[in-house]
Design a protein around this motif. Structure first.
Motif, mmCIF file in Angstrom:
data_model
loop_
_atom_site.group_PDB
_atom_site.id
_atom_site.type_symbol
_atom_site.label_atom_id
_atom_site.label_comp_id
_atom_site.label_asym_id
_atom_site.label_seq_id
_atom_site.Cartn_x
_atom_site.Cartn_y
_atom_site.Cartn_z
ATOM 1 N N ALA A 131 0.828 -1.214 0.000
ATOM 2 C CA ALA A 131 0.000 0.000 0.000
ATOM 3 C C ALA A 131 0.861 1.262 0.000
ATOM 4 O O ALA A 131 0.366 2.354 -0.297
ATOM 5 C CB ALA A 131 -0.930 0.002 1.208
ATOM 6 N N LEU A 132 2.154 1.129 0.306
ATOM 7 C CA LEU A 132 3.024 2.307 0.355
ATOM 8 C C LEU A 132 3.090 3.031 -0.995
ATOM 9 O O LEU A 132 3.294 4.238 -1.035
ATOM 10 C CB LEU A 132 4.436 1.921 0.800
ATOM 11 C CG LEU A 132 4.594 1.648 2.300
ATOM 12 C CD1 LEU A 132 5.999 1.160 2.609
ATOM 13 C CD2 LEU A 132 4.282 2.907 3.120
ATOM 14 N N ASN A 133 2.903 2.297 -2.089
ATOM 15 C CA ASN A 133 2.933 2.944 -3.410
ATOM 16 C C ASN A 133 1.770 3.899 -3.616
ATOM 17 O O ASN A 133 1.811 4.741 -4.520
ATOM 18 C CB ASN A 133 2.920 1.885 -4.521
ATOM 19 C CG ASN A 133 4.258 1.200 -4.651
ATOM 20 O OD1 ASN A 133 5.301 1.823 -4.521
ATOM 21 N ND2 ASN A 133 4.234 -0.108 -4.870
ATOM 22 N N THR A 134 0.717 3.743 -2.837
ATOM 23 C CA THR A 134 -0.435 4.633 -2.996
ATOM 24 C C THR A 134 -0.310 5.888 -2.114
ATOM 25 O O THR A 134 -1.054 6.842 -2.302
ATOM 26 C CB THR A 134 -1.754 3.914 -2.623
ATOM 27 O OG1 THR A 134 -1.738 3.601 -1.229
ATOM 28 C CG2 THR A 134 -1.939 2.638 -3.441
ATOM 29 N N PHE A 135 0.631 5.870 -1.183
ATOM 30 C CA PHE A 135 0.763 7.001 -0.260
ATOM 31 C C PHE A 135 1.137 8.316 -0.950
ATOM 32 O O PHE A 135 0.550 9.352 -0.637
ATOM 33 C CB PHE A 135 1.778 6.672 0.844
ATOM 34 C CG PHE A 135 1.123 6.142 2.073
ATOM 35 C CD1 PHE A 135 0.564 4.873 2.080
ATOM 36 C CD2 PHE A 135 1.034 6.906 3.222
ATOM 37 C CE1 PHE A 135 -0.070 4.394 3.198
ATOM 38 C CE2 PHE A 135 0.401 6.425 4.348
ATOM 39 C CZ PHE A 135 -0.145 5.165 4.346
ATOM 40 N N PRO A 136 2.129 8.293 -1.875
ATOM 41 C CA PRO A 136 2.499 9.575 -2.487
ATOM 42 C C PRO A 136 1.303 10.264 -3.143
ATOM 43 O O PRO A 136 1.113 11.472 -3.006
ATOM 44 C CB PRO A 136 3.537 9.174 -3.547
ATOM 45 C CG PRO A 136 4.083 7.882 -3.066
ATOM 46 C CD PRO A 136 2.964 7.188 -2.350
ATOM 47 N N LEU A 137 0.464 9.491 -3.824
ATOM 48 C CA LEU A 137 -0.683 10.085 -4.519
ATOM 49 C C LEU A 137 -1.733 10.559 -3.519
ATOM 50 O O LEU A 137 -2.353 11.610 -3.702
ATOM 51 C CB LEU A 137 -1.286 9.077 -5.506
ATOM 52 C CG LEU A 137 -0.467 8.851 -6.780
ATOM 53 C CD1 LEU A 137 0.698 7.916 -6.542
ATOM 54 C CD2 LEU A 137 -1.328 8.313 -7.890
ATOM 55 N N SER A 138 -1.920 9.787 -2.458
ATOM 56 C CA SER A 138 -2.916 10.175 -1.451
ATOM 57 C C SER A 138 -2.491 11.453 -0.736
ATOM 58 O O SER A 138 -3.317 12.338 -0.477
ATOM 59 C CB SER A 138 -3.082 9.056 -0.416
ATOM 60 O OG SER A 138 -3.382 7.854 -1.069
ATOM 61 N N VAL A 139 -1.192 11.554 -0.442
ATOM 62 C CA VAL A 139 -0.697 12.765 0.227
ATOM 63 C C VAL A 139 -0.795 13.954 -0.734
ATOM 64 O O VAL A 139 -1.208 15.049 -0.351
ATOM 65 C CB VAL A 139 0.759 12.561 0.713
ATOM 66 C CG1 VAL A 139 1.349 13.862 1.239
ATOM 67 C CG2 VAL A 139 0.815 11.481 1.786
ATOM 68 N N ALA A 140 -0.440 13.717 -2.006
ATOM 69 C CA ALA A 140 -0.479 14.811 -2.984
ATOM 70 C C ALA A 140 -1.894 15.373 -3.116
ATOM 71 O O ALA A 140 -2.096 16.587 -3.133
ATOM 72 C CB ALA A 140 0.035 14.333 -4.333
ATOM 73 N N VAL A 141 -2.880 14.492 -3.190
ATOM 74 C CA VAL A 141 -4.251 14.991 -3.373
ATOM 75 C C VAL A 141 -4.722 15.709 -2.104
ATOM 76 O O VAL A 141 -5.439 16.719 -2.184
ATOM 77 C CB VAL A 141 -5.204 13.863 -3.831
ATOM 78 C CG1 VAL A 141 -5.713 13.007 -2.716
ATOM 79 C CG2 VAL A 141 -6.368 14.434 -4.611
ATOM 80 N N ALA A 142 -4.282 15.252 -0.957
ATOM 81 C CA ALA A 142 -4.655 15.925 0.297
ATOM 82 C C ALA A 142 -4.066 17.335 0.338
ATOM 83 O O ALA A 142 -4.757 18.304 0.700
ATOM 84 C CB ALA A 142 -4.157 15.112 1.504
ATOM 85 N N VAL A 143 -2.806 17.465 -0.044
ATOM 86 C CA VAL A 143 -2.176 18.791 -0.042
ATOM 87 C C VAL A 143 -2.830 19.674 -1.103
ATOM 88 O O VAL A 143 -3.104 20.855 -0.869
ATOM 89 C CB VAL A 143 -0.640 18.685 -0.247
ATOM 90 C CG1 VAL A 143 -0.005 20.071 -0.333
ATOM 91 C CG2 VAL A 143 0.005 17.878 0.881
ATOM 92 N N ALA A 144 -3.121 19.089 -2.273
ATOM 93 C CA ALA A 144 -3.766 19.860 -3.345
ATOM 94 C C ALA A 144 -5.104 20.426 -2.862
ATOM 95 O O ALA A 144 -5.395 21.621 -3.045
ATOM 96 C CB ALA A 144 -3.980 18.976 -4.571
#
Ligand code: BTN
Length: 259
Positions: free
Chosen positions: A85-98
């Motif tokens: 699931a770690l591969n999905t973290f960068p995208l999840s964090v990016a959308v949260a910051v966006a």
């Protein structure tokens, strides 16, 4: 200079920022977070610094940010998820910051795979994830976030590729308000990711992306692959159509052709 008391005042989160370590100068908030995570620090602990002497970016690059103008901080997480699931973290964090920056500024933010944040094609924020996996279990994840908030000029080649919220809005922003908005959004998105999975996050990432169906080149460790972006896989990989075949990439530095 930051103070924990001032940063926690009016912070409307339950977990993220429940403990905040503030520094005037530090080598890297990610290094500090990793050291704390390796001992006893609780999930949600934040490390924030006014100045980093060895701020780290992705792929071994440096992250530079003027003191007193920007946000550089890291958060410790201990998700009960499988290591994949770690591969999905960068995208999840990016959308949260966006989403947080859009709320704070009313600007439109673009997500560039895997975890860059752009306004009108210029980068204003970056995310660096570092983690530890032991016995097929995530021990911790450190999310490092750098946001160019009030910086008004950039040196060298950054002049043409970087921007800040100040430059895009034309006004100085209250860094504490931006920080609060980001922590709130991160906490909300983290709960969604952990309880409902990446399927619920991916459509929102895609709605912030300008990469789909674009011609790109991706470099990783000296190898360059060119192709057309066809989507993002349920595991967070970039789906690339290249030379008649479809590949899913999990790392690399993307250049959008024609940008
Ligand atoms: C990138 O875009 O390459 C990622 C940049 C990440 C920078 C942040 S600033 C806070 C944290 N501490 C670091 O040393 N790096 C991250």
């Amino acid at each position: 200079m930051y103070s924990e008391q001032a940063l926690r005042k009016d912070l409307k989160t339950r977990l993220f920022g429940s403990k905040i370590y503030t520094f005037d100068t530090i080598d890297s908030t990610n290094n500090c977070a990793r050291a704390l995570a390796g001992c006893w620090a609780n999930e949600g602990t934040v490390i924030i610094a006014e100045q980093q002497t060895a701020g780290k970016g992705r792929l071994g690059r440096a992250w530079q940010a003027n003191p007193n103008e920007n946000l550089t901080f890291s958060i410790i997480l201990r998700p009960s998820l499988p290591p994949d699931a770690l591969n999905t973290f960068p995208l999840s964090v990016a959308v949260a910051v966006a989403e947080a920056v859009e709320t704070a500024t009313k600007l439109h933010v673009e997500c560039k795979w895997p975890n860059d944040l752009l306004i009108k094609g210029k980068k204003f924020a970056g995310i660096l994830l570092e983690g530890s996996v032991k016995q097929n279990t995530i021990e911790y994840v450190v999310i490092g976030i750098g946001v160019n908030v009030n910086q008004q000029s950039f040196a060298g080649e950054l002049q043409s590729t970087a921007t800040s919220l100040r430059l895009e809005t034309g006004t100085d922003l209250d860094r504490t308000l931006v920080f609060h908005e980001i922590l709130r959004s991160l906490e909300r998105n983290y709960r969604v990711l952990c309880t409902r999975g990446f399927d619920t996050v991916l459509p929102r990432w895609l709605s912030h992306s300008t990469m789909i169906n674009k011609q790109i080149s991706v470099s990783e460790h000296g190898n360059v692959i060119s192709g057309i972006v066809r989507g993002v896989s349920p595991e967070g990989g970039l789906i690339l159509q290249s030379n008649g075949s479809t590949k899913t990439l999990f790392a690399g530095d993307v250049t959008i052709v024609g940008m």
